[in-house]
Design an enzyme around this catalytic site. Sequence first.
Site, PDB file in Angstrom:
ATOM      1  N   GLU A 257      -4.958  -4.196  -1.718  1.00 44.15           N
ATOM      2  CA  GLU A 257      -6.404  -3.966  -1.669  1.00 44.15           C
ATOM      3  C   GLU A 257      -6.722  -2.657  -0.947  1.00 44.15           C
ATOM      4  O   GLU A 257      -7.836  -2.149  -1.034  1.00 44.15           O
ATOM      5  CB  GLU A 257      -7.125  -5.151  -1.021  1.00 44.15           C
TER       6      GLU A 257
ATOM      7  N   PHE B 194       0.807  -1.225   0.000  1.00 46.03           N
ATOM      8  CA  PHE B 194       0.000   0.000   0.000  1.00 46.03           C
ATOM      9  C   PHE B 194       0.833   1.265   0.000  1.00 46.03           C
ATOM     10  O   PHE B 194       0.354   2.326  -0.371  1.00 46.03           O
ATOM     11  CB  PHE B 194      -0.930   0.019   1.236  1.00 46.03           C
TER      12      PHE B 194
ATOM     13  N   SER C 272       5.360  -6.969   3.310  1.00 45.71           N
ATOM     14  CA  SER C 272       5.912  -7.267   4.632  1.00 45.71           C
ATOM     15  C   SER C 272       6.734  -8.564   4.594  1.00 45.71           C
ATOM     16  O   SER C 272       6.544  -9.414   3.710  1.00 45.71           O
ATOM     17  CB  SER C 272       4.760  -7.419   5.624  1.00 45.71           C
TER      18      SER C 272
ATOM     19  N   CYS D 137       9.801   1.536   3.480  1.00 41.76           N
ATOM     20  CA  CYS D 137      10.701   0.446   3.844  1.00 41.76           C
ATOM     21  C   CYS D 137      12.111   0.968   4.072  1.00 41.76           C
ATOM     22  O   CYS D 137      12.955   0.258   4.591  1.00 41.76           O
ATOM     23  CB  CYS D 137      10.716  -0.610   2.739  1.00 41.76           C
TER      24      CYS D 137
ATOM     25  N   LYS E  81      -1.232  -7.083  -9.155  1.00 38.86           N
ATOM     26  CA  LYS E  81      -2.201  -7.255  -8.064  1.00 38.86           C
ATOM     27  C   LYS E  81      -1.782  -6.245  -6.987  1.00 38.86           C
ATOM     28  O   LYS E  81      -0.904  -6.501  -6.174  1.00 38.86           O
ATOM     29  CB  LYS E  81      -2.133  -8.684  -7.522  1.00 38.86           C
TER      30      LYS E  81
ATOM     31  N   GLU F   9       9.176  -3.910  13.072  1.00 39.21           N
ATOM     32  CA  GLU F   9       8.894  -2.845  12.095  1.00 39.21           C
ATOM     33  C   GLU F   9       7.595  -2.160  12.554  1.00 39.21           C
ATOM     34  O   GLU F   9       6.523  -2.768  12.512  1.00 39.21           O
ATOM     35  CB  GLU F   9       8.712  -3.434  10.695  1.00 39.21           C
TER      36      GLU F   9
HETATM   37  P1  NAD Z   1       1.556  -6.731   2.987  1.00 39.00           P
HETATM   38  O1  NAD Z   1       2.593  -7.780   3.045  1.00 39.00           O
HETATM   39  O2  NAD Z   1       0.461  -6.767   3.984  1.00 39.00           O
HETATM   40  O3  NAD Z   1       0.821  -6.748   1.549  1.00 39.00           O
HETATM   41  C1  NAD Z   1       1.545  -6.567   0.351  1.00 39.00           C
HETATM   42  C2  NAD Z   1       0.800  -7.211  -0.796  1.00 39.00           C
HETATM   43  O4  NAD Z   1       0.798  -8.629  -0.638  1.00 39.00           O
HETATM   44  C3  NAD Z   1      -0.667  -6.828  -0.905  1.00 39.00           C
HETATM   45  O5  NAD Z   1      -0.989  -6.739  -2.265  1.00 39.00           O
HETATM   46  C4  NAD Z   1      -1.395  -7.984  -0.234  1.00 39.00           C
HETATM   47  O6  NAD Z   1      -2.701  -8.174  -0.730  1.00 39.00           O
HETATM   48  C5  NAD Z   1      -0.507  -9.155  -0.593  1.00 39.00           C
HETATM   49  N1  NAD Z   1      -0.406 -10.218   0.417  1.00 39.00           N
HETATM   50  C6  NAD Z   1      -0.333 -10.085   1.751  1.00 39.00           C
HETATM   51  N2  NAD Z   1      -0.143 -11.290   2.337  1.00 39.00           N
HETATM   52  C7  NAD Z   1      -0.069 -12.205   1.338  1.00 39.00           C
HETATM   53  C8  NAD Z   1       0.104 -13.629   1.283  1.00 39.00           C
HETATM   54  N3  NAD Z   1       0.274 -14.338   2.373  1.00 39.00           N
HETATM   55  N4  NAD Z   1       0.106 -14.235   0.081  1.00 39.00           N
HETATM   56  C9  NAD Z   1      -0.049 -13.499  -1.056  1.00 39.00           C
HETATM   57  N5  NAD Z   1      -0.215 -12.158  -1.069  1.00 39.00           N
HETATM   58  C10 NAD Z   1      -0.232 -11.523   0.111  1.00 39.00           C
HETATM   59  O7  NAD Z   1       2.323  -5.325   3.032  1.00 39.00           O
HETATM   60  P2  NAD Z   1       1.704  -3.855   3.159  1.00 39.00           P
HETATM   61  O8  NAD Z   1       1.223  -3.655   4.547  1.00 39.00           O
HETATM   62  O9  NAD Z   1       0.799  -3.578   2.021  1.00 39.00           O
HETATM   63  O10 NAD Z   1       3.024  -2.965   2.904  1.00 39.00           O
HETATM   64  C11 NAD Z   1       3.915  -2.591   3.908  1.00 39.00           C
HETATM   65  C12 NAD Z   1       5.102  -3.517   3.963  1.00 39.00           C
HETATM   66  O11 NAD Z   1       5.790  -3.519   2.719  1.00 39.00           O
HETATM   67  C13 NAD Z   1       6.124  -3.084   4.998  1.00 39.00           C
HETATM   68  O12 NAD Z   1       6.578  -4.218   5.686  1.00 39.00           O
HETATM   69  C14 NAD Z   1       7.244  -2.480   4.165  1.00 39.00           C
HETATM   70  O13 NAD Z   1       8.528  -2.499   4.757  1.00 39.00           O
HETATM   71  C15 NAD Z   1       7.194  -3.346   2.956  1.00 39.00           C
HETATM   72  N6  NAD Z   1       7.835  -2.710   1.797  1.00 39.00           N
HETATM   73  C16 NAD Z   1       9.070  -3.172   1.443  1.00 39.00           C
HETATM   74  C17 NAD Z   1       9.747  -2.573   0.391  1.00 39.00           C
HETATM   75  C18 NAD Z   1      11.119  -3.044  -0.003  1.00 39.00           C
HETATM   76  O14 NAD Z   1      11.667  -2.531  -0.968  1.00 39.00           O
HETATM   77  N7  NAD Z   1      11.703  -3.997   0.707  1.00 39.00           N
HETATM   78  C19 NAD Z   1       9.144  -1.512  -0.301  1.00 39.00           C
HETATM   79  C20 NAD Z   1       7.876  -1.080   0.079  1.00 39.00           C
HETATM   80  C21 NAD Z   1       7.226  -1.699   1.155  1.00 39.00           C
END
Ligand code: NAD
Length: 480
Positions: free
Chosen positions: A172, A145, A222, A277, A169, A371
Amino acid sequence: MKTETAASIPSTKTDSKRDVISPLDGSVLSQIDIAGSDSVKGAVEKSEQAFKSWALTPIRERAQFLARFKEKVEQNMGDMAQLISQENGKTKGEAGDEIKRGLEVVEFATSIPNLPMDSTLEVSRGVRCQSEHSPLGVTLGITPFNFPAMVPMWMFPISMVCGNSFVLKPSEQTPLAALRIADLFHDSGLPDGVFSVVNGDKETARLLMESDPVKAIGFVGSTPAARSIYALAGQLGKRALALGGAKNHITLMADADPEIATANIVASAMGCAGQRCMAASVLILVGDCSALLDRIIELASKIELGKDLGAVISATAKTRITGYINQAEAEGAKILLDGRTTPSAGNPNGFWVGPTVIDGVTTDSDCINDEIFGPVLSVLQVDSLDEALAIENASPFGNAASIYTQSGATAERYATEANAGMVGVNIGVPVPRDPFPLGGWNASRFGVGDMTGAEGIRFWTQTKKITSKWSNKAARSWMS
Ligand code: NAD
């Protein structure tokens, strides 16, 4: 660190709807489809169909579509930044910056045809070996997000110029920027199905991953999700690169330039409401930095919520962030700046947390290790660079690590010994700019390589080796 198993899904999932809520005021912006089995199947089939002719389109023509897309984004920058601000909660200025950063990857992708990537060599008399970067097929991006435009742009430009079709994808929680991107591709004349958006949750993501035509999965989100997606991709026999979460440290040496260091540290920790991140989350003071810490508090306290700083993504996120502050306080920490009470110029129904600085915590506190993903900076005091490096390197994450110092020798040692993929020297958000690739280490990245630059080309392609002989005149050898 929390773990998560891959989303378990029923054998068939029906389409459903979900509200998109604006963090700025809690209002419902829109309703999106959460794709079920049939919608996923339809979208992937369309993408597979589109791949067939896209892969045969000359790379220069493919790059031209991306160049036209870039122009369209630039023409619509203001509207798009507004949309991102509404759905994500960040300020319009921050939203504009993320679009510009994403467009740098588009620019890189449009230059791929000019890179001497493929090679040929006469390996024996009359026999030539040639290696080519071939596309993979349908490729998938699952994105978070916090950067609804920039993170998808880390993936699709390179994948598409390399000849793949791409299914996005998005989160959401922030699906609207992705739909806007799809509209702008449509306006650029991109053939149908080459880029598509499938909205949905983690079950939708898993259905997409399991679809046969999907050959490669780029994930950013994450760490628990990254770990489970990488494991699932392994079971499915598909390539994946999954960037995860982070816990970034900034080491502040007493000899640092006071104005540059303090302003940068505040911007790194508080910018985008700490939902980056690459955000600084732990500040390690080496030696007597008390005047520098006072200045950090002073600068952070001047940040106006709703004007300089946006809202956090959801009510749940706000509860999680304030929960960490409450817990630290209950454990005896000093809350030097308290974002729980910061007045907001924004709508009271929005999800606001102000800049927070926590002191007097120990290295085993949750606010030092988890985090938090909010505008919260936790401070540790140590006596030496050795101790600072030991704290940095004990973290299971490894996204970013920065040092502020005016000593070249100190900086050099830190850059060499910090166990992180992206290191900053007098830089608070050390995001590499193209063509340098982006990616962390340890629990911040699952898979081999990085997401952008030449590493992106490697990830989104496979090499084909062609050995040919056309000359009858050359002498026979063991291979001809
Ligand atoms: P999230 O992991 O909750 O969701 C990310 C995406 O994955 C969404 O589209 C979600 O629908 C999908 N998703 C979630 N769990 C899943 C699963 N088990 N199987 C398949 N798809 C799944 O993350 P968020 O809360 O949207 O974003 C924040 C996180 O993203 C933070 O931890 C941040 O550090 C990380 N992030 C990392 C980087 C990087 O470059 N390392 C960059 C941006 C954000």
